[in-house]
Structure formats: C-alpha cells, structure tokens
Write an enzyme that holds these catalytic residues in place. Structure first.
Site, PDB file in Angstrom:
ATOM      1  N   GLU A 149      -7.532  -4.350  10.987  1.00 50.96           N
ATOM      2  CA  GLU A 149      -6.989  -5.536  10.247  1.00 50.96           C
ATOM      3  C   GLU A 149      -7.901  -6.836  10.746  1.00 50.96           C
ATOM      4  O   GLU A 149      -8.538  -6.905  11.926  1.00 50.96           O
ATOM      5  CB  GLU A 149      -5.587  -5.732  10.536  1.00 50.96           C
ATOM      6  CG  GLU A 149      -4.875  -4.580   9.639  1.00 50.96           C
ATOM      7  CD  GLU A 149      -3.265  -4.844   9.996  1.00 50.96           C
ATOM      8  OE1 GLU A 149      -2.800  -5.981   9.768  1.00 50.96           O
ATOM      9  OE2 GLU A 149      -2.684  -3.758  10.295  1.00 50.96           O
ATOM     10  N   GLY A 204       1.679   8.511  10.554  1.00 56.07           N
ATOM     11  CA  GLY A 204       1.667   8.824   9.107  1.00 56.07           C
ATOM     12  C   GLY A 204       2.177  10.043   8.564  1.00 56.07           C
ATOM     13  O   GLY A 204       3.521  10.318   8.675  1.00 56.07           O
ATOM     14  N   VAL A 235       1.000  -1.206  -0.149  1.00 58.14           N
ATOM     15  CA  VAL A 235      -0.067  -0.132  -0.147  1.00 58.14           C
ATOM     16  C   VAL A 235       0.912   1.307  -0.110  1.00 58.14           C
ATOM     17  O   VAL A 235       0.666   2.320  -1.018  1.00 58.14           O
ATOM     18  CB  VAL A 235      -0.801  -0.075   1.224  1.00 58.14           C
ATOM     19  CG1 VAL A 235      -1.640   1.312   1.302  1.00 58.14           C
ATOM     20  CG2 VAL A 235      -1.970  -1.240   1.392  1.00 58.14           C
ATOM     21  N   VAL A 236       1.862   1.069   0.771  1.00 61.12           N
ATOM     22  CA  VAL A 236       2.927   2.337   0.764  1.00 61.12           C
ATOM     23  C   VAL A 236       3.786   2.363  -0.277  1.00 61.12           C
ATOM     24  O   VAL A 236       3.962   3.460  -0.888  1.00 61.12           O
ATOM     25  CB  VAL A 236       3.353   2.506   2.259  1.00 61.12           C
ATOM     26  CG1 VAL A 236       4.393   3.717   2.381  1.00 61.12           C
ATOM     27  CG2 VAL A 236       2.447   2.580   3.250  1.00 61.12           C
ATOM     28  N   GLY A 237       4.517   1.347  -0.390  1.00 62.81           N
ATOM     29  CA  GLY A 237       5.545   1.361  -1.383  1.00 62.81           C
ATOM     30  C   GLY A 237       5.109   1.738  -2.602  1.00 62.81           C
ATOM     31  O   GLY A 237       5.706   2.425  -3.761  1.00 62.81           O
ATOM     32  N   LYS A 242       5.214   3.510  18.891  1.00 68.72           N
ATOM     33  CA  LYS A 242       5.154   4.983  18.332  1.00 68.72           C
ATOM     34  C   LYS A 242       5.545   5.849  19.830  1.00 68.72           C
ATOM     35  O   LYS A 242       6.460   6.743  19.853  1.00 68.72           O
ATOM     36  CB  LYS A 242       3.785   5.291  18.072  1.00 68.72           C
ATOM     37  CG  LYS A 242       3.733   5.024  16.592  1.00 68.72           C
ATOM     38  CD  LYS A 242       2.297   4.965  16.252  1.00 68.72           C
ATOM     39  CE  LYS A 242       1.868   4.378  14.645  1.00 68.72           C
ATOM     40  NZ  LYS A 242       0.499   4.221  14.515  1.00 68.72           N
ATOM     41  N   GLY A 246     -12.481  -1.580   6.646  1.00 69.38           N
ATOM     42  CA  GLY A 246     -11.070  -1.586   6.474  1.00 69.38           C
ATOM     43  C   GLY A 246     -10.122  -0.854   7.397  1.00 69.38           C
ATOM     44  O   GLY A 246      -9.036  -0.644   6.999  1.00 69.38           O
ATOM     45  N   ILE A 274       1.672  12.973   9.489  1.00 78.98           N
ATOM     46  CA  ILE A 274       1.842  14.100  10.120  1.00 78.98           C
ATOM     47  C   ILE A 274       3.178  14.506  10.484  1.00 78.98           C
ATOM     48  O   ILE A 274       4.187  13.527  10.948  1.00 78.98           O
ATOM     49  CB  ILE A 274       1.022  14.123  11.709  1.00 78.98           C
ATOM     50  CG1 ILE A 274      -0.481  13.477  11.491  1.00 78.98           C
ATOM     51  CG2 ILE A 274       0.957  15.234  12.401  1.00 78.98           C
ATOM     52  CD1 ILE A 274      -0.887  13.268  12.680  1.00 78.98           C
TER      53      ILE A 274
END
EC number: 1.1.1.3
Lengths: 429, 429
Positions: A191, A135, A15-17, A206, A188, A137
């Site tokens: 998970e 993410g 999703v990110v890549g 985090k 969604g 921010i």
C-alpha cells in the site's frame, strides 16, 4: 430444501465485499444446495453510495450500516470494512439483533476477540473469521476443529504477503529493502503507506489470533513481540546464503518446553533453505503447524486478494447458515487453558550475530568470554579481516532472548567491538 | 459444562485405535473442555482380547463388536478396523442404534460412502472420516467446509506415503523399483504385500472420496482410472530429470473445461521440479487444490501412522461430540451437482513418450505423421542414435487420453518403431 431465504447483510463493498456479493449472485444455486436454503443479499452498507457496483441492486445499498444491522430480520452479517470502529460496534449490534457474524477483520479480532466472542455467545450466535488470517488458506477451521483433539506446540508462518514479496525479491535479485519495496508498491502488493505490513503490525494481529486458537488461551495483541523487516539488508541475505538459509518475516507462536506458558512473536528470521517455508515465493502465505499427534502440517496458498479472501468468507457464510438452519452454533472462543503468555525475554532460539571488530589478536577470546559469561553457547564463529577492521559472525546454540540481549549489551561495551552490524534469529531447525 | 460423559466405543485397537485410546485417556481434560462434556471410553472391540493393551481397562475389551454397537447408549462409534466387512455392517448397526460414527476407513467410504451417508442421515447422526484421506492432514473438512462457498476445479495430490517413499528413493539414489521397495519394506513403510499401495488401489479409494466431496458428485471407486507405479524405471527418472521434472504417483480429480463433467485418476506422472508437490519427500503426503476464488492451496503433512491418523480421528470425535450436545448434525453427503463422471479417454493432459526406433532417415517424419493423424500436437522431439538403433523422445501438447492411445497403437504398427519404451503423463503445469 427450505425455500424461505436466509438474509445476509454485507458491511463494506470494496475489494473483498464486491467479490462476496458477486459470488453470492453467480453461485446462488450452489450455495443454496450446500446450505439447504437459498441465501439472499438483504442489504449492503457502503461509504460512497454513488459508486456503481456491478451486479448489486442499488435498492440494497445504504450508507446507514447501523440501521442495517438493527433490522432484526438478518441471519448473517458479513463484516469486511476492516479497522476497529465502526466495525466493532456494528458487529456487537448485529449480535444483539439476532444475526451471526462472519468477519475478515484481523485487527479487530486480535484486539477485541474475547469481547466479540462473548457477545456472540451471549446472543447464541456464531462469530466466524477464517478470512482474518492468511486469506483463502483454511487455517482457523483446521486449528479449531481438525486439531481439536490434538495438542499444538508451535505455529510458524508467513502470514503477510507484502513482506514476503519484498523479502523474496531481495533474496532473488540482491535488491535492497527500498528498491524491493518500490517494486512491491508499483505492482500493487504494497500500500501507499506500507507501515502495517513492513513493521509487522498486520502479522502480529494474525499471530495473536493464531496463538489464541492454537493454545486455547487468550493472547492479546500487546502480548505479541513485534519487529518489522525494514532493517533487513542485502548483507543479511548474503549472510543467510552462507548459512544455507533465506530470510522470512515469521509469525511464531510457541508452547514453552515446560508446557505451562506460550509466546507469540513476529520478526525477520533466517530459516534453512530445506524448510518448506523457505520456498514460499512472492505474495503467497504458508503456515507450518507442529502438534503432538499429527506432527508437522503445512497450509499454503494466497494470503490476500479479493477473490481468495471472499472464498474464505463464503466458506464461513455457508457454515454459519447451516448452523442457523439447525439451530446450533459452531465452536466459540476456547480459552480454557489460560496458559501464561511469557514475554519475549523468555523465548529460546538461535541467533546469527555480525560484529565489526578490531583486527587484532585476542578479540575473539574477548568476545567468546562475553558469550560464555551470559550463558550463551556458541555454535560457530567465522572471522574475516580487512584493513585493520574485521568482521566476526557468531551463530549461537539455543539461548533465551534475555540472555542474548545481555550478551549484546556487554559486547557493545567492549573497546574492540566497533559495532553490532546485525542480529538475526535462526528458526525452523 | 455437562458432567454426564459422552460414551464412545472403539472398533479396532491396532496402530491407530490404541493411539486414539491413549490420547482419550491422557488428554481427557482437554477433550472435555473443548467438547463441553467429558468423553468416556465405553467399550473396545478387538479380535484378540488376550493381547495386553496398556492404559485400557480390560473390562472394556470385547470380541463382540456387534453387541457393542447395539448397546443403545453410545454417542459415538469410532471405526478403525478397516476393510469392507464387518466394518460396514457395524457402522450401519451403530447408526440404527443411535450412535454417530467416526471412521478412518477409506476403502469402505470409497465403495459405500453414499449408502453410509444415507444411513447416517436417516438416523439423524453424523458420519465423519477426516482420517480416511491423507492421515493427519486436514483435507476433508477444508474441502467440505472451508471451500463450501467456492468452486473446486482440481485436486492434485500425493496421497500414498509408501509409494512416495519409493519414488523419492528412486529419484534421490538412482535405485530401481525393486531395490527401493525392499528398503521401504525393511523400514516399515511398505507392507509385506504392497499391492494396495504400489498398484494404486489405496490412492484410488482416496481419489474417489476427494472427487466426490470436491465436485458435490458421487464418484464410485470404479469411476477412478488406476495405474500403479511398479513399472516406473530408473530410465524414466533420467528422462524426467532431463525435462526438469520428477515422478510422483498422483491422484488427480478434475473438472472438465466445459464444467459439466469430472474425472478421477491415479497414475505415475512427471511434474516440474518447481511445482510444490515435487519437493514432498519420503512418506509425506500433500494435496494441491485449485479453486475458482481461492486459487491454489496446498495441504501438507504425514499421510499415515498411528498418532497422525489418531489426531484426525480425534478432531472428528470432538466435532461429532459437539454436534451431539447441540442436537445438530454436521454436513452430510453433498452430491447435488451430479456431474457426469467421464472415462479416462476424455482426460486431457500432456505426454512424454520414449520410442525405440530404427536409426535411418525418414523415421522422424513417419512418427510425426502418426501423431498428426491422431490430432496429437508435438511440443518437442529429441532423437538419440547408437549402433543402428535410436531412441526418440516425444513430448506432446495437451491431448485426450483416447487420442494418445490411438497414436501409440498406430506407432506400434510402424516397421521402423521397434518398441514403445515408456509413456508417462506430464502434470502440474
């Protein structure tokens, strides 16, 4: 502008890549202008090479991530695989072969940040990871650069979108935990196995990263107290409403009043509706930072998702590429303060405690005595009786977690206390 | 760590400068650890040398700022004088004599940013100015670094604390402008001459700086449309409330829908109470950034004051000192996109218009015809009659400022329109 491109390898194309690759292609001219040289996607390591990847030259795709990071001609390796291994070994290998690294891997950074920073420094390379926390921010950069001349005393944040979605849903609809989780899964936001989110593991990673940067002190994942939000009930929200509060899963990193020690913790907590974090809805993230000179700052935005996370990765990629061109490196690990990381028992905060008690004279006096004996001062008490049973809601003044635990243990031993229905911390006041 | 200190000169020692000096002294060890070398206050240029300055060695104080910046051994010059001259000449001279510069001077940066950046680049030095916009809130750095891999489409912000205090007061108490201004003055939130704040000059300078960075395009102060908030009335707030809105003085920098041009403007506007900027109270600042990949981000904090502004200055000081040590420079001016800066007439937004009209049949039809003739589509109309007079409140769909102005001009010519009581833009939807 330099015409020879900087070479970037991408580890992971999920999703990110895939968003990182897409933006690198569609915004190539902007990136080149901002960096001062073009950037070229030199290789993409994936697990399933047969999967069609729009916009990515199939010749760049490989399943051999190790060979890719060992190429020796890479300027930057972007790691968006996640998890501990093989990400850790690949990052270390990338440093050894001359590349800087941009990572979005919170679990790995929280667990092995010190070792990875050391590897980066040893090889004169950069390790950037804005995308690992909250993410899109900007948070890592403001903390380690904008506030580099200030003294951060507290970081208080909603850093997990899944749990914020669930809690927001419970708050606004009166739904129970399971019902809200089911909706988050269907949409969604959660998970199939939501453990990492709802049990606070994600937020704890985090918190460890944020505390380390904020306090210039190594904070290990094990140092972070963690309590999930699976036991938060509709009744807790009703209690919160009565207090003018809502409930959020918070990551809290604090410098102790004496300045010599810090704590980091993740747990559900009541916060006043007037607090800026109370109005953070849905899957959004927000982090409140209190520092000596700047005062109270808040950073708000989408905490996850392919495009937002890719935005953070690309901001780091531009910075790291600029550093490559100038031959410099950005700020590395800063752990010089080496403050003591105190256990949860030392944390001082307020508490909201619901007790089921016998509805007879003298119970309140008994309960109040137990609080007093443990040095926990009571702010308010509310008593409600029905059918020989009664509930007692106690809100305390500030007390240590250890003192509160001692109090609760003693309360449980009272014959007149039938049970401790809930204990919730009260933050943000 | 290097033991030879980096030399820092301070130009100006007022509210901000004295805080910078204080923190440099009290937090010297932290700064040294974070920079990698100690920093030494090498000189302080002031206008009134006789004034006692706690914690500053009188031997460092001088009235000859020019001689100070010409010393040749300075690593960094911190300019917190404000205004155009002598600040501009001093900064240029500092670059020519080998120093990097940290400035909090929004007026100067908005007017002469391009020339100052050129002077910095020509001399291989840094020009940093986080403190010039929104005080302690990290904003310049997130825009020019964190979002360097993203495409910013809009910056929407409350960047002036004085006017936000006044508007917040009017909103919460029903006070008129003058009454709220008097309170702001009494409490020290407004200066004796509040013109720069209430007429939007201060916010316009910040808008020019933000637009320039966000769009990688030079935006001059003259390019920024500016409308103060002195004509906002209690009646406007009543109208806003009826629409579920409040009124804020906003700085708005937007990329046009076609992507090829940008606009920058400052004016009072209605925004929905559900918008995060609506709940920014008192003298706080907040800036909302919308970008292609990251989505909606918000940055919130104190927009002024000695300590918050000093925090931003010191963050820059640490960055600039690190760059000195590594021999690199940070990001300079980025104006490669060179987008067209469109005039206010091209801005497209919604409008809330109050008309005083004759209370007789056919007026609404006449008014609606004028809107239609100018291509301005009406969303809602509310008509209220009393004693032969009536008021008509029209809220439009999105239309250009030019079309709206044409509409209003034509409305004024109608016999049945006695006057245009107010025109307010509606933003943040």
């Amino acid at each position: 502008m330099r015409t020879r491109p900087l070479k970037v390898a991408l580890l992971g194309c999920g999703v990110v890549g895939s968003e990182v690759a897409r933006i690198m292609t569609t915004h190539a001219d902007d990136l080149a202008a901002r960096i001062g040289a073009p950037v070229e996607l030199a290789g993409v390591a994936v697990r399933r090479p047969s999967k069609a990847r729009e916009g990515i030259d199939p010749a760049l795709v490989t399943t051999d991530a190790t060979a890719l990071v060992k190429r020796g001609d890479l300027d930057v390796v972007v790691e968006v695989i996640g998890g501990i291994e093989p990400a850790r070994t690949l990052i270390t290998t990338a440093f050894e072969h001359g590349a800087s690294v941009v990572s979005a891997n919170k679990a790995l950074l929280a667990q092995d940040g010190a070792a990875l920073h050391a590897a980066a420094e040893q090889n004169g390379r950069d390790l950037y990871y804005e995308a690992a926390v909250a993410g899109a921010i900007p948070l890592i950069r403001p903390l380690r650069e904008s506030l580099a001349g200030d003294k951060v005393n507290r970081v208080l944040g909603i850093v997990n979108g899944t749990t914020n979605f669930i809690l927001d849903k419970m708050d606004s609809t009166g739904a129970g935990y399971q019902e809200a989780l089911d909706e988050a899964t269907a949409l969604g936001y959660a998970e199939a196995d939501p453990t990492a989110d709802v049990e606070g593991f994600d937020a704890a990673a985090k918190a460890a990263i944020l505390a380390g940067i904020a306090f210039h002190t190594r904070v290990r994942l094990d140092d972070v107290y963690r309590e999930g939000m699976t036991e938060v009930t509709a009744a807790d929200f009703a209690s919160a409403k009565e207090m003018g509060c809502t409930i959020k899963l918070l990551a809290i990193c604090e410098r102790a009043a004496d300045g010599a020690s810090v704590t980091a913790r993740v747990h559900p907590a009541m916060i006043p509706l007037s607090h800026p974090l109370a109005s953070v809805r849905g899957a959004y993230n927000a982090v409140f930072v209190e520092s000596e000179a700047a005062g109270q700052l808040m950073f708000y935005g989408p905490g996850a998702g392919g495009a937002p996370t890719a935005s953070a990765v690309l901001g780091d990629l531009v910075a790291v590429c600029r550093n490559r061109l100038s031959g410099a490196t950005g700020p590395g690990e800063s752990a010089y303060a080496a403050l003591r990381v105190s256990p949860m028992g030392d944390v001082v905060t307020r508490y909201h405690i619901s007790l089921d008690v016998a509805d007879k004279p003298g119970v309140l006096a008994q309960v109040a005595t137990v609080f007093a004996e443990h040095g926990v001062s009571i702010d308010t008490v509310r008593q409600q009786g029905k059918d020989g049973e009664a509930s007692l809601v106690v809100v305390t003044h500030r007390a240590s977690d250890a003192a509160l635990n001692g109090t609760v243990e003693a309360l449980r031993k009272l014959d007149t206390v039938r049970g401790v229905a809930s204990i919730m911390r009260v933050e943000g006041e």
